[in-house]
Design a protein around this motif. Structure first.
Motif, short mmCIF file in Angstrom:
data_model
loop_
_atom_site.label_atom_id
_atom_site.label_comp_id
_atom_site.label_asym_id
_atom_site.label_seq_id
_atom_site.Cartn_x
_atom_site.Cartn_y
_atom_site.Cartn_z
N ASP A 287 0.85 -1.19 0.00
CA ASP A 287 0.00 0.00 0.00
C ASP A 287 0.88 1.24 0.00
OD1 ASP A 287 -2.20 -1.59 0.07
OD2 ASP A 287 -3.03 -0.78 1.93
N TYR A 288 0.30 2.37 -0.39
CA TYR A 288 1.00 3.63 -0.18
C TYR A 288 0.74 4.04 1.26
CZ TYR A 288 2.88 8.26 -0.90
OH TYR A 288 3.68 9.38 -0.81
N GLU A 289 1.80 4.23 2.02
CA GLU A 289 1.67 4.53 3.44
C GLU A 289 2.21 5.92 3.76
OE1 GLU A 289 3.55 1.47 5.69
OE2 GLU A 289 2.26 -0.12 4.92
N GLY A 290 1.72 6.46 4.82
CA GLY A 290 2.15 7.78 5.27
C GLY A 290 1.21 8.30 6.33
N GLU A 291 1.39 9.54 6.68
CA GLU A 291 0.52 10.17 7.67
C GLU A 291 -0.82 10.50 7.03
OE1 GLU A 291 0.64 13.96 10.79
OE2 GLU A 291 2.25 13.66 9.32
N ILE B 255 5.70 12.18 2.89
CA ILE B 255 6.91 13.00 2.86
C ILE B 255 7.93 12.56 3.90
CG2 ILE B 255 6.03 14.75 4.45
CD1 ILE B 255 7.46 16.84 2.73
N ASP B 256 7.46 12.03 5.04
CA ASP B 256 8.35 11.59 6.11
C ASP B 256 8.68 10.11 5.90
OD1 ASP B 256 9.69 10.92 8.40
OD2 ASP B 256 8.24 11.82 9.77
N PRO B 257 9.94 9.77 5.57
CA PRO B 257 10.29 8.37 5.33
C PRO B 257 10.00 7.46 6.52
CG PRO B 257 12.05 9.83 4.59
CD PRO B 257 11.09 10.68 5.37
N GLU B 258 10.06 8.01 7.74
CA GLU B 258 9.83 7.18 8.92
C GLU B 258 8.36 6.80 9.07
OE1 GLU B 258 11.42 9.06 12.35
OE2 GLU B 258 13.51 8.94 11.66
N LYS B 259 7.47 7.55 8.42
CA LYS B 259 6.04 7.25 8.50
C LYS B 259 5.50 6.66 7.21
CE LYS B 259 5.14 10.94 11.86
NZ LYS B 259 4.37 12.18 12.16
N SER B 260 6.34 6.57 6.20
CA SER B 260 5.92 6.05 4.90
C SER B 260 6.59 4.70 4.65
CB SER B 260 6.26 7.06 3.81
OG SER B 260 5.71 6.66 2.57
N GLY C 45 -16.30 0.83 1.78
CA GLY C 45 -16.14 -0.24 2.74
C GLY C 45 -15.10 0.01 3.81
N ALA C 46 -14.72 -1.10 4.48
CA ALA C 46 -13.82 -1.00 5.63
C ALA C 46 -12.42 -0.55 5.24
CB ALA C 46 -13.75 -2.36 6.34
N GLN C 47 -12.02 -0.81 3.99
CA GLN C 47 -10.69 -0.42 3.54
C GLN C 47 -10.68 0.92 2.80
OE1 GLN C 47 -8.48 -3.48 1.47
NE2 GLN C 47 -9.20 -5.10 2.83
N ALA C 48 -11.75 1.66 2.89
CA ALA C 48 -11.83 2.95 2.20
C ALA C 48 -10.67 3.85 2.61
CB ALA C 48 -13.15 3.64 2.52
N GLY C 49 -10.05 4.47 1.62
CA GLY C 49 -8.92 5.35 1.87
C GLY C 49 -7.58 4.69 1.61
N ALA C 50 -7.59 3.40 1.21
CA ALA C 50 -6.34 2.69 0.95
C ALA C 50 -5.96 2.81 -0.53
CB ALA C 50 -6.46 1.22 1.33
N MET C 51 -4.66 2.78 -0.81
CA MET C 51 -4.13 2.80 -2.17
C MET C 51 -3.22 1.60 -2.32
SD MET C 51 -2.09 5.88 -4.10
CE MET C 51 -1.75 5.81 -5.88
#
Length: 240
Positions: free
Chosen positions: A125-129, A169-174, A198-204
């Motif tokens: 997934d694309y992760e971050g804040e 933008i923050d590698p520690e949170k992504s 659904g429950a996963q809404a907002g995920a990439m």
């Protein structure tokens, strides 16, 4: 929409911008007004169709059971579409990827396969804040979040709910997804799905679009909207 998903630059390690002004920016006011107008139009259209359907049934023009059947079919299709965008498999381990200098000139760092990856594999997934719209425009008043992925969520268009903003933008949170660079669609070896329901809404979610060999650089197509937004941001910066 001036909220590009991920931007290729020389460092991929930008500092987190700071902005203490909590008043809505002109750009956010514009976004809110566009959403309000869209929501008003959709609600008006839905209300008109609902009223026409009820009157049609009362006057004998339509068969109520037909509408009930169509409603069940619509719900089933909606559920199927939602499930097709959900992801229940675990992502590939971080050892499956390597961050190195990109093969694209002046693109900075890039993401490479550390092992062979089969077509249609779920990568990560694309992760971050995760930011609200207010937090996003407070951090990026000009909408220039170059590491930000925007995902519209259920009822976004109909009821005016705000989208989800994922700031990597923050590698520690992504995660390693932030290092992927862009090529045109037919040359990309990675594609994404944004879950709006659904429950996963907002995920990439990201997937391999072809067989990827160890050592290949991973690319996905940012899309025309991203580059148009980036050009607008650059033009504003040149003017100031």
């Amino acid at each position: 929409k001036i909220d590009p998903s991920i931007f290729e630059d020389d460092s991929h390690d930008d500092e987190l911008p700071q902005n203490d002004d909590i008043s809505p920016t002109p750009l956010r006011l514009q976004v809110m007004e566009e959403r309000r107008l869209r929501t008003t139009g959709l609600i008006a259209g839905f209300s008109f169709l609902s009223l026409a359907s009820v009157l049609g049934c009362l006057l004998g023009f339509f068969e109520p059971l037909v509408f009930l059947g169509l409603g069940v079919v619509g719900i089933s299709i909606g559920y199927g579409i939602t499930e097709s965008y959900n992801e229940y498999q675990p992502p590939l381990p971080s050892s499956s990827f390597e961050v190195q200098q990109s093969t694209i000139p002046n693109a900075g760092m890039g993401l490479f396969a550390g092992t062979n990856i089969a077509k249609s594999t779920y990568l990560f997934d694309y992760e971050g804040e995760v930011l609200s719209e207010e937090e996003y425009f407070s951090r990026y008043p000009s909408g220039d979040g170059r590491y930000v992925a925007r995902v519209d969520t259920w009822f976004f268009s109909l009821l005016g709910s705000e989208p989800v903003y994922i700031d990597g933008i923050d590698p520690e949170k992504s995660n390693v997804a932030r290092y992927m660079n862009s090529v045109s669609g037919n040359k990309a070896n990675v594609y994404w799905k944004k879950q709006q329901f659904g429950a996963q809404a907002g995920a990439m979610h990201f997937y391999s679009s072809t067989d990827i060999q160890k050592g290949d650089e991973l690319f996905f197509d940012y899309g025309d909207t991203y580059w148009q937004a980036a050009d607008e941001i650059d033009s504003r910066e040149e003017e100031t």
